[in-house]
Design a protein around this motif. Structure first.
Motif, PDB file in Angstrom:
ATOM      1  N   ARG A  63      -4.179  14.910   2.196  1.00  0.00           N
ATOM      2  CA  ARG A  63      -3.369  15.776   3.058  1.00  0.00           C
ATOM      3  C   ARG A  63      -2.318  16.544   2.270  1.00  0.00           C
ATOM      4  NH1 ARG A  63      -4.031  14.966   8.581  1.00  0.00           N
ATOM      5  NH2 ARG A  63      -5.336  13.190   9.121  1.00  0.00           N
ATOM      6  N   ALA A  64      -1.834  15.963   1.195  1.00  0.00           N
ATOM      7  CA  ALA A  64      -0.913  16.657   0.290  1.00  0.00           C
ATOM      8  C   ALA A  64      -1.587  16.757  -1.070  1.00  0.00           C
ATOM      9  CB  ALA A  64       0.401  15.895   0.185  1.00  0.00           C
ATOM     10  N   PRO A  65      -1.419  17.871  -1.764  1.00  0.00           N
ATOM     11  CA  PRO A  65      -2.146  18.094  -3.017  1.00  0.00           C
ATOM     12  C   PRO A  65      -1.844  17.037  -4.078  1.00  0.00           C
ATOM     13  CG  PRO A  65      -1.109  20.123  -2.237  1.00  0.00           C
ATOM     14  CD  PRO A  65      -0.566  19.023  -1.394  1.00  0.00           C
ATOM     15  N   ALA A  66      -2.862  16.759  -4.893  1.00  0.00           N
ATOM     16  CA  ALA A  66      -2.719  15.902  -6.065  1.00  0.00           C
ATOM     17  C   ALA A  66      -3.678  16.431  -7.113  1.00  0.00           C
ATOM     18  CB  ALA A  66      -3.034  14.449  -5.726  1.00  0.00           C
ATOM     19  N   SER A  67      -3.336  16.255  -8.373  1.00  0.00           N
ATOM     20  CA  SER A  67      -4.183  16.785  -9.438  1.00  0.00           C
ATOM     21  C   SER A  67      -5.495  16.007  -9.515  1.00  0.00           C
ATOM     22  CB  SER A  67      -3.466  16.693 -10.785  1.00  0.00           C
ATOM     23  OG  SER A  67      -3.346  15.337 -11.181  1.00  0.00           O
ATOM     24  N   PRO A  68      -6.609  16.686  -9.787  1.00  0.00           N
ATOM     25  CA  PRO A  68      -7.889  15.981  -9.960  1.00  0.00           C
ATOM     26  C   PRO A  68      -7.815  14.896 -11.030  1.00  0.00           C
ATOM     27  CG  PRO A  68      -8.263  18.341  -9.755  1.00  0.00           C
ATOM     28  CD  PRO A  68      -6.782  18.150  -9.853  1.00  0.00           C
ATOM     29  N   SER A  69      -7.051  15.142 -12.109  1.00  0.00           N
ATOM     30  CA  SER A  69      -6.946  14.126 -13.158  1.00  0.00           C
ATOM     31  C   SER A  69      -6.215  12.889 -12.655  1.00  0.00           C
ATOM     32  CB  SER A  69      -6.229  14.705 -14.377  1.00  0.00           C
ATOM     33  OG  SER A  69      -4.908  15.096 -14.053  1.00  0.00           O
ATOM     34  N   GLY A  70      -5.183  13.093 -11.837  1.00  0.00           N
ATOM     35  CA  GLY A  70      -4.465  11.958 -11.262  1.00  0.00           C
ATOM     36  C   GLY A  70      -5.338  11.158 -10.320  1.00  0.00           C
ATOM     37  N   VAL A  71      -6.111  11.871  -9.499  1.00  0.00           N
ATOM     38  CA  VAL A  71      -7.037  11.197  -8.577  1.00  0.00           C
ATOM     39  C   VAL A  71      -8.083  10.421  -9.364  1.00  0.00           C
ATOM     40  CG1 VAL A  71      -8.833  11.578  -6.839  1.00  0.00           C
ATOM     41  CG2 VAL A  71      -6.663  12.825  -6.689  1.00  0.00           C
ATOM     42  N   GLN A  72      -8.561  11.021 -10.462  1.00  0.00           N
ATOM     43  CA  GLN A  72      -9.586  10.357 -11.267  1.00  0.00           C
ATOM     44  C   GLN A  72      -9.049   9.056 -11.874  1.00  0.00           C
ATOM     45  OE1 GLN A  72     -12.931  11.455 -11.509  1.00  0.00           O
ATOM     46  NE2 GLN A  72     -12.969   9.308 -12.141  1.00  0.00           N
ATOM     47  N   LEU A  77      -0.285   7.468  -4.976  1.00  0.00           N
ATOM     48  CA  LEU A  77      -1.624   8.047  -4.906  1.00  0.00           C
ATOM     49  C   LEU A  77      -2.701   7.006  -4.608  1.00  0.00           C
ATOM     50  CD1 LEU A  77      -3.014  10.743  -5.065  1.00  0.00           C
ATOM     51  CD2 LEU A  77      -3.123  10.511  -7.570  1.00  0.00           C
ATOM     52  N   HIS A  78      -2.485   5.770  -5.000  1.00  0.00           N
ATOM     53  CA  HIS A  78      -3.476   4.733  -4.697  1.00  0.00           C
ATOM     54  C   HIS A  78      -3.710   4.613  -3.183  1.00  0.00           C
ATOM     55  CE1 HIS A  78      -3.226   3.525  -8.884  1.00  0.00           C
ATOM     56  NE2 HIS A  78      -4.171   2.612  -8.680  1.00  0.00           N
ATOM     57  N   GLY A  79      -2.631   4.560  -2.433  1.00  0.00           N
ATOM     58  CA  GLY A  79      -2.758   4.450  -0.981  1.00  0.00           C
ATOM     59  C   GLY A  79      -3.418   5.665  -0.366  1.00  0.00           C
ATOM     60  N   ARG A  80      -3.084   6.829  -0.865  1.00  0.00           N
ATOM     61  CA  ARG A  80      -3.645   8.059  -0.302  1.00  0.00           C
ATOM     62  C   ARG A  80      -5.136   8.162  -0.584  1.00  0.00           C
ATOM     63  NH1 ARG A  80      -0.389  12.529  -2.958  1.00  0.00           N
ATOM     64  NH2 ARG A  80      -1.527  13.833  -1.478  1.00  0.00           N
ATOM     65  N   VAL A  81      -5.554   7.780  -1.792  1.00  0.00           N
ATOM     66  CA  VAL A  81      -6.978   7.811  -2.144  1.00  0.00           C
ATOM     67  C   VAL A  81      -7.750   6.786  -1.314  1.00  0.00           C
ATOM     68  CG1 VAL A  81      -8.634   7.280  -3.976  1.00  0.00           C
ATOM     69  CG2 VAL A  81      -6.669   8.763  -4.447  1.00  0.00           C
ATOM     70  N   LEU A  82      -7.195   5.592  -1.177  1.00  0.00           N
ATOM     71  CA  LEU A  82      -7.849   4.577  -0.347  1.00  0.00           C
ATOM     72  C   LEU A  82      -7.993   5.056   1.092  1.00  0.00           C
ATOM     73  CD1 LEU A  82      -6.155   1.298  -1.638  1.00  0.00           C
ATOM     74  CD2 LEU A  82      -8.595   1.871  -1.793  1.00  0.00           C
ATOM     75  N   GLY A  83      -6.994   5.765   1.595  1.00  0.00           N
ATOM     76  CA  GLY A  83      -7.069   6.294   2.950  1.00  0.00           C
ATOM     77  C   GLY A  83      -8.217   7.265   3.128  1.00  0.00           C
ATOM     78  N   VAL A  84      -8.424   8.136   2.144  1.00  0.00           N
ATOM     79  CA  VAL A  84      -9.548   9.084   2.205  1.00  0.00           C
ATOM     80  C   VAL A  84     -10.876   8.340   2.218  1.00  0.00           C
ATOM     81  CG1 VAL A  84     -10.807  10.863   0.911  1.00  0.00           C
ATOM     82  CG2 VAL A  84      -8.319  11.012   1.151  1.00  0.00           C
ATOM     83  N   LEU A  85     -11.031   7.382   1.326  1.00  0.00           N
ATOM     84  CA  LEU A  85     -12.298   6.654   1.228  1.00  0.00           C
ATOM     85  C   LEU A  85     -12.551   5.781   2.457  1.00  0.00           C
ATOM     86  CD1 LEU A  85     -12.170   5.638  -2.538  1.00  0.00           C
ATOM     87  CD2 LEU A  85     -13.586   7.430  -1.491  1.00  0.00           C
ATOM     88  N   ALA A  86     -11.472   5.286   3.080  1.00  0.00           N
ATOM     89  CA  ALA A  86     -11.631   4.442   4.263  1.00  0.00           C
ATOM     90  C   ALA A  86     -12.057   5.246   5.479  1.00  0.00           C
ATOM     91  CB  ALA A  86     -10.318   3.710   4.561  1.00  0.00           C
ATOM     92  N   ARG A  87     -11.831   6.560   5.453  1.00  0.00           N
ATOM     93  CA  ARG A  87     -12.162   7.389   6.608  1.00  0.00           C
ATOM     94  C   ARG A  87     -13.603   7.891   6.600  1.00  0.00           C
ATOM     95  NH1 ARG A  87      -7.002   9.797   5.462  1.00  0.00           N
ATOM     96  NH2 ARG A  87      -8.014  11.683   4.674  1.00  0.00           N
ATOM     97  N   PRO A 129     -20.533   9.136   0.239  1.00  0.00           N
ATOM     98  CA  PRO A 129     -20.082   9.128  -1.160  1.00  0.00           C
ATOM     99  C   PRO A 129     -19.414  10.450  -1.511  1.00  0.00           C
ATOM    100  CG  PRO A 129     -22.353   8.347  -0.970  1.00  0.00           C
ATOM    101  CD  PRO A 129     -21.991   8.932   0.362  1.00  0.00           C
ATOM    102  N   LEU A 130     -18.305  10.370  -2.250  1.00  0.00           N
ATOM    103  CA  LEU A 130     -17.526  11.560  -2.580  1.00  0.00           C
ATOM    104  C   LEU A 130     -17.300  11.636  -4.086  1.00  0.00           C
ATOM    105  CD1 LEU A 130     -14.712  11.238   0.124  1.00  0.00           C
ATOM    106  CD2 LEU A 130     -16.704  12.757   0.234  1.00  0.00           C
ATOM    107  N   THR A 131     -17.325  12.852  -4.603  1.00  0.00           N
ATOM    108  CA  THR A 131     -16.912  13.054  -5.995  1.00  0.00           C
ATOM    109  C   THR A 131     -15.397  12.945  -6.076  1.00  0.00           C
ATOM    110  OG1 THR A 131     -16.630  15.436  -5.749  1.00  0.00           O
ATOM    111  CG2 THR A 131     -18.840  14.636  -6.373  1.00  0.00           C
ATOM    112  N   GLY A 132     -14.891  12.807  -7.279  1.00  0.00           N
ATOM    113  CA  GLY A 132     -13.448  12.767  -7.456  1.00  0.00           C
ATOM    114  C   GLY A 132     -12.774  14.032  -6.952  1.00  0.00           C
ATOM    115  N   ARG A 133     -13.400  15.177  -7.186  1.00  0.00           N
ATOM    116  CA  ARG A 133     -12.818  16.445  -6.716  1.00  0.00           C
ATOM    117  C   ARG A 133     -12.826  16.513  -5.186  1.00  0.00           C
ATOM    118  NH1 ARG A 133     -11.487  20.242 -10.231  1.00  0.00           N
ATOM    119  NH2 ARG A 133     -12.158  20.014 -12.406  1.00  0.00           N
ATOM    120  N   ALA A 134     -13.873  15.962  -4.563  1.00  0.00           N
ATOM    121  CA  ALA A 134     -13.922  15.948  -3.099  1.00  0.00           C
ATOM    122  C   ALA A 134     -12.819  15.058  -2.530  1.00  0.00           C
ATOM    123  CB  ALA A 134     -15.291  15.480  -2.626  1.00  0.00           C
TER     124      ALA A 134
END
Length: 209
Positions: free
Chosen positions: A39-48, A14-24, A28-33
């Motif tokens: 591209r593949a689902p992840a829980s909001p708590s995991g993303v947080q 999930l670290h790589g996937r989150v970094l990919g979103v922020l790099a694109r 500024p984005l909320t955790g839910r955004a």
């Protein structure tokens, strides 16, 4: 290479996937955004949890926005350049393929990416599909032509970590495909990504003469 989320090719999970979103994005984005843009689902708590970890390491910056927090990639961090490069792996790969194809002694009429990788769906087990259009005045058995294609195929596999599969047609054969309304032409018109030579639009929307 993980074509949909290329950072994950080097930073798994999930670290790589989150970094990919922020790099694109610069927005500024909320955790839910962030979770919604994966591209593949992840829980909001995991993303947080990942965001909190990245903030703790200074890679991501957080600022309050009412009851929420807004996250952006810290572009002043020493890791930013590496993250940006990882997020652009697909583009960097196509640039390498383009540079080699444009250096050929016998230039191709066109080189396109197609299939799942062109649609941004290919994963580490997916083939890297290239369509090469050969000039009509170059014989398919010409040793110089064969060496060029074999070299590009081998390099593309080495650069990406994916098996590179080449589909080759002469320009005349492409005109025949258009004339007969072959399904491949429809798929190429919809999905093909130009790399070198004429674009799919220029080639496939031309009337077959």
């Amino acid at each position: 290479m993980q074509f949909p989320e290329p950072v994950s090719s080097v930073v798994p999970g999930l670290h790589g996937r989150v970094l990919g979103v922020l790099a694109r994005t610069d927005r500024p984005l909320t955790g839910r955004a962030v979770a919604a843009l994966l591209r593949a689902p992840a829980s909001p708590s995991g993303v947080q949890k990942v965001l909190d970890d990245l903030v703790g390491n200074g890679v991501v910056m957080a600022e309050p926005a009412g009851r929420a927090r807004l996250y952006t990639l810290n572009r002043d961090h020493v890791a930013y350049q590496a993250i940006d490069q990882l997020a652009r792996l697909r583009e960097l790969l196509l640039e390498r393929i383009k540079a080699e194809a444009e250096s050929w002694d016998l230039p191709a009429k066109a080189v396109w990416l197609f299939g799942s990788t062109a649609r941004g769906q290919g994963g580490a087990d997916s083939d890297l599909d290239l369509l090469i259009v050969r000039p009509d005045d170059v014989d398919e058995s010409d040793p110089r032509w064969l060496e060029q294609v074999e070299s590009l195929t081998a390099h593309a596999s080495l650069w990406s970590g994916n098996s590179c599969e080449v589909v080759e047609y002469s320009a005349r054969e492409v005109r025949e495909l258009i004339r007969h309304g072959e399904r491949l032409v429809t798929e190429l018109r919809r999905d093909a990504v130009p790399i070198a030579g004429t674009s799919p639009q220029q080639t496939l929307n031309r009337k077959a003469g």
